[in-house]
Design a protein around this motif. Structure first.
Motif, mmCIF file in Angstrom:
data_model
loop_
_atom_site.group_PDB
_atom_site.id
_atom_site.type_symbol
_atom_site.label_atom_id
_atom_site.label_comp_id
_atom_site.label_asym_id
_atom_site.label_seq_id
_atom_site.Cartn_x
_atom_site.Cartn_y
_atom_site.Cartn_z
ATOM 1 N N GLN A 254 0.826 -1.195 0.000
ATOM 2 C CA GLN A 254 0.000 0.000 0.000
ATOM 3 C C GLN A 254 0.862 1.247 0.000
ATOM 4 O O GLN A 254 1.760 1.408 0.819
ATOM 5 C CB GLN A 254 -0.893 0.012 1.241
ATOM 6 N N LEU A 255 0.577 2.098 -0.951
ATOM 7 C CA LEU A 255 1.143 3.426 -0.962
ATOM 8 C C LEU A 255 -0.028 4.373 -0.783
ATOM 9 O O LEU A 255 -0.907 4.431 -1.640
ATOM 10 C CB LEU A 255 1.867 3.713 -2.281
ATOM 11 N N GLN A 256 -0.042 5.083 0.311
ATOM 12 C CA GLN A 256 -1.155 5.970 0.627
ATOM 13 C C GLN A 256 -0.753 7.415 0.349
ATOM 14 O O GLN A 256 0.094 7.959 1.048
ATOM 15 C CB GLN A 256 -1.558 5.799 2.090
ATOM 16 N N ALA A 257 -1.382 7.983 -0.659
ATOM 17 C CA ALA A 257 -1.106 9.369 -1.021
ATOM 18 C C ALA A 257 -2.229 10.266 -0.530
ATOM 19 O O ALA A 257 -3.397 9.865 -0.496
ATOM 20 C CB ALA A 257 -0.967 9.492 -2.529
ATOM 21 N N SER A 258 -1.864 11.480 -0.156
ATOM 22 C CA SER A 258 -2.859 12.443 0.304
ATOM 23 C C SER A 258 -2.363 13.855 0.032
ATOM 24 O O SER A 258 -1.182 14.059 -0.264
ATOM 25 C CB SER A 258 -3.120 12.266 1.804
ATOM 26 N N ASN B 291 5.016 6.578 -6.207
ATOM 27 C CA ASN B 291 5.633 5.398 -6.798
ATOM 28 C C ASN B 291 6.779 4.891 -5.927
ATOM 29 O O ASN B 291 7.540 5.686 -5.373
ATOM 30 C CB ASN B 291 6.152 5.742 -8.191
ATOM 31 N N ALA B 292 6.884 3.573 -5.841
ATOM 32 C CA ALA B 292 8.005 2.919 -5.166
ATOM 33 C C ALA B 292 8.643 1.957 -6.164
ATOM 34 O O ALA B 292 7.968 1.062 -6.676
ATOM 35 C CB ALA B 292 7.535 2.181 -3.928
ATOM 36 N N TYR C 133 5.722 -0.179 -7.753
ATOM 37 C CA TYR C 133 4.411 -0.054 -7.117
ATOM 38 C C TYR C 133 3.856 1.359 -7.261
ATOM 39 O O TYR C 133 4.601 2.340 -7.224
ATOM 40 C CB TYR C 133 4.498 -0.407 -5.626
ATOM 41 N N TRP C 134 2.522 1.429 -7.357
ATOM 42 C CA TRP C 134 1.846 2.719 -7.536
ATOM 43 C C TRP C 134 0.784 2.914 -6.473
ATOM 44 O O TRP C 134 0.066 1.978 -6.111
ATOM 45 C CB TRP C 134 1.200 2.777 -8.916
ATOM 46 N N GLY C 135 0.651 4.164 -6.044
ATOM 47 C CA GLY C 135 -0.431 4.534 -5.166
ATOM 48 C C GLY C 135 -1.684 4.829 -5.969
ATOM 49 O O GLY C 135 -1.688 4.740 -7.203
#
Length: 114
Positions: free
Chosen positions: A2-6, A94-95, A103-105
């Motif tokens: 999980q990539l949590q963007a805000s 992105n990671a 990986y993408w959020g």
């Protein structure tokens, strides 16, 4: 993963916004972390990324955006100043780890009104 963007939203031209993205400790520690954006009708493009000791910016945001990495919180941020209408896009966290993962959020929308 999980990539949590805000942090996205609506802002007037010349204003500022700050985006944040958190990741698991394992992923964060091993990854090149970055922000990409995709405007309507355009391809996704790199905005900025940050490794353990270096940063990289798209020419269009140099001097206006700053990416930072908080290793204690497993978080990256993107401080966006002097926003322009052309910065309007969905921004993705992105990671990346070479030959391992990408990986993408979920994306956070930034709208800059002129």
């Amino acid at each position: 993963v999980q990539l949590q963007a805000s942090g996205g939203g609506l802002v007037q031209a010349g204003g500022s916004l700050r985006l944040s993205c958190s990741a698991s400790e394992y992923i964060f520690r091993l990854s090149l972390m970055g922000w990409y954006r995709q405007a309507p009708g355009k391809q996704r493009e790199l905005v900025a990324n940050i490794g353990t000791g270096s940063t990289n910016y798209a020419d269009s945001v140099k001097g206006r955006f700053t990416i930072a990495r908080d290793n204690a919180k497993n978080t990256i941020s993107l401080q966006m100043n002097s926003l322009k209408a052309e910065d309007t896009a969905v921004y993705y966290c992105n990671a990346f780890r070479y030959r391992d993962y990408d990986y993408w959020g979920q994306g956070t929308e930034v709208t800059v009104s002129s």
